[in-house]
Design a protein around this motif. Sequence first.
Motif, short mmCIF file in Angstrom:
data_model
loop_
_atom_site.label_atom_id
_atom_site.label_comp_id
_atom_site.label_asym_id
_atom_site.label_seq_id
_atom_site.Cartn_x
_atom_site.Cartn_y
_atom_site.Cartn_z
N ALA A 302 0.83 -1.20 0.00
CA ALA A 302 0.00 0.00 0.00
C ALA A 302 0.87 1.26 0.00
N LEU A 303 1.97 1.20 0.75
CA LEU A 303 2.89 2.34 0.80
C LEU A 303 3.55 2.56 -0.56
N MET A 304 3.92 1.46 -1.22
CA MET A 304 4.51 1.58 -2.56
C MET A 304 3.53 2.25 -3.51
N TYR A 305 2.27 1.85 -3.43
CA TYR A 305 1.30 2.45 -4.34
C TYR A 305 1.11 3.93 -4.03
N PHE A 306 1.07 4.28 -2.74
CA PHE A 306 0.91 5.67 -2.36
C PHE A 306 2.05 6.52 -2.90
N LYS A 307 3.27 5.98 -2.86
CA LYS A 307 4.44 6.71 -3.36
C LYS A 307 4.63 6.54 -4.86
N GLU A 308 3.66 5.87 -5.49
CA GLU A 308 3.69 5.64 -6.94
C GLU A 308 4.97 4.91 -7.35
N ILE A 309 5.34 3.91 -6.54
CA ILE A 309 6.49 3.07 -6.84
C ILE A 309 5.96 1.79 -7.49
N PRO A 310 6.17 1.56 -8.76
CA PRO A 310 5.65 0.36 -9.41
C PRO A 310 6.23 -0.91 -8.79
N ASP A 311 5.39 -1.88 -8.55
CA ASP A 311 5.84 -3.17 -8.02
C ASP A 311 6.26 -4.03 -9.21
N VAL A 312 7.48 -3.79 -9.70
CA VAL A 312 7.92 -4.39 -10.96
C VAL A 312 8.23 -5.87 -10.80
N ILE A 313 8.16 -6.57 -11.91
CA ILE A 313 8.50 -7.99 -11.95
C ILE A 313 9.95 -8.13 -12.41
N VAL A 314 10.72 -8.94 -11.70
CA VAL A 314 12.14 -9.13 -12.03
C VAL A 314 12.47 -10.61 -12.10
N HIS A 315 13.58 -10.91 -12.74
CA HIS A 315 14.07 -12.29 -12.87
C HIS A 315 15.31 -12.44 -11.99
N VAL A 316 15.46 -13.59 -11.36
CA VAL A 316 16.56 -13.79 -10.42
C VAL A 316 17.93 -13.55 -11.07
N ASP A 317 18.09 -13.95 -12.32
CA ASP A 317 19.39 -13.78 -12.98
C ASP A 317 19.76 -12.31 -13.12
N ASP A 318 18.77 -11.49 -13.47
CA ASP A 318 19.05 -10.06 -13.65
C ASP A 318 19.41 -9.40 -12.32
N VAL A 319 18.68 -9.76 -11.27
CA VAL A 319 18.95 -9.20 -9.95
C VAL A 319 20.36 -9.57 -9.50
N GLU A 320 20.74 -10.82 -9.71
CA GLU A 320 22.07 -11.27 -9.30
C GLU A 320 23.17 -10.63 -10.15
N ASN A 321 22.90 -10.43 -11.43
CA ASN A 321 23.89 -9.75 -12.28
C ASN A 321 24.10 -8.31 -11.82
N GLY A 322 23.01 -7.65 -11.45
CA GLY A 322 23.13 -6.28 -10.96
C GLY A 322 23.95 -6.21 -9.68
N ALA A 323 23.72 -7.17 -8.79
CA ALA A 323 24.49 -7.21 -7.54
C ALA A 323 25.96 -7.48 -7.82
N LEU A 324 26.22 -8.35 -8.81
CA LEU A 324 27.60 -8.67 -9.16
C LEU A 324 28.32 -7.43 -9.69
N HIS A 325 27.65 -6.68 -10.55
CA HIS A 325 28.24 -5.44 -11.07
C HIS A 325 28.52 -4.46 -9.93
N ALA A 326 27.55 -4.34 -9.03
CA ALA A 326 27.68 -3.37 -7.94
C ALA A 326 28.80 -3.73 -6.98
N SER A 327 29.12 -5.02 -6.89
CA SER A 327 30.19 -5.45 -5.99
C SER A 327 31.56 -5.42 -6.66
N GLY A 328 31.58 -5.01 -7.92
CA GLY A 328 32.83 -4.97 -8.66
C GLY A 328 33.29 -6.34 -9.13
N GLY A 329 32.33 -7.27 -9.25
CA GLY A 329 32.66 -8.61 -9.73
C GLY A 329 33.16 -9.54 -8.67
N ARG A 330 33.05 -9.12 -7.39
CA ARG A 330 33.55 -9.97 -6.30
C ARG A 330 32.46 -10.92 -5.84
#
Length: 330
Positions: A302-330
């Motif tokens: 409900a809070l997300m909707y109030f702040k107009e934050i879309p509850d997006v759908i994501v895939h586990v591989d993409d989320v993990e790739n993003g984390a890998l990039h953010a960690s500098g590949g570690r």
Amino acid sequence: MSDVFDRIEWKAREILGGGPVCVHVGDVKECDIKRHPTYSKFRDEAISAGVRSAASSRLWESMIAIGRLSDLDGDDTWRLVILDCIVPCFRSLSTKISRDFQVEREEIRSAMAVTALEVWKDTAQGVPPRHVRDRMVKASFEVAFRYGNATFGQYPMDDVELLIQSEIPAQDSVLKASSIIDVNSIRDADVAEQLRGERIGALFQRLGHFDAVRGFHDDLRAGRRSGSVRQVMTTSRLLRSRISGPNLYYYASDLYPPYIGLREAASVMGIAESAAHRLIRAGQFPFPAARAGRSYKISVKALMYFKEIPDVIVHVDDVENGALHASGGR
């Protein structure tokens, strides 16, 4: 132009007229209490009491009880009254979803009303009267949110960081270019889907919370947890579902707790906790607040909707790739 909410109100007023209404025994003549409000005044009081806290309202407990008794007699008048006293809190949400996601408002409102009646039927046994109204409202809100979620791909997710206290400037993101791209402007759906997931992963990695996300992913892959997307999305809209299955997709909100405290919610809303308490007491808080002892719990969705934050759908591989990039590949 009238809609289902208007028709519910008109029908209730037509049946009860302008005379007094008794919520104690259902019949003014049989009631020991001699002073009863008109339906208009009764309705206003019931709406206000429901917004404040239906679970602690004697009025709502009496309404639910008399509604059940009326059902046993084959009379649906009080069921209609209960619905009429609930739907006003649906109006602003249904209007906002209709406007923001280009969904027919009548369609949303009809679905909310039908859902509320289904919950009324399902809670006939085993559910205390004081909890029925809140369950009807919660289920109807969830149906409305699903109408918005069904068009998730049309909206950017740049504000998802608002739900986490730390703020990450776009220029400081390790993802660099992808962090400042407007996902909504990307025509290639596969690329847009990938960037959404990578942003989520980078965000949680940067905040030091990715271990919890990794555990969530492990449960998905091992089948210990089902992906939440399958319930409301067809696999044809999930680009890699034919390869990895829809179970590896999930909503971003699955990574957050279902509820947070009022203090945290007020911080996200940009108001003081004391102001949030005043809004709740005045019945003006923008969405339901669940009472937990002396405190309140706020639905993250409900809070997300109030702040107009879309509850997006994501895939586990993409989320993990993003984390890998953010960690500098570690």
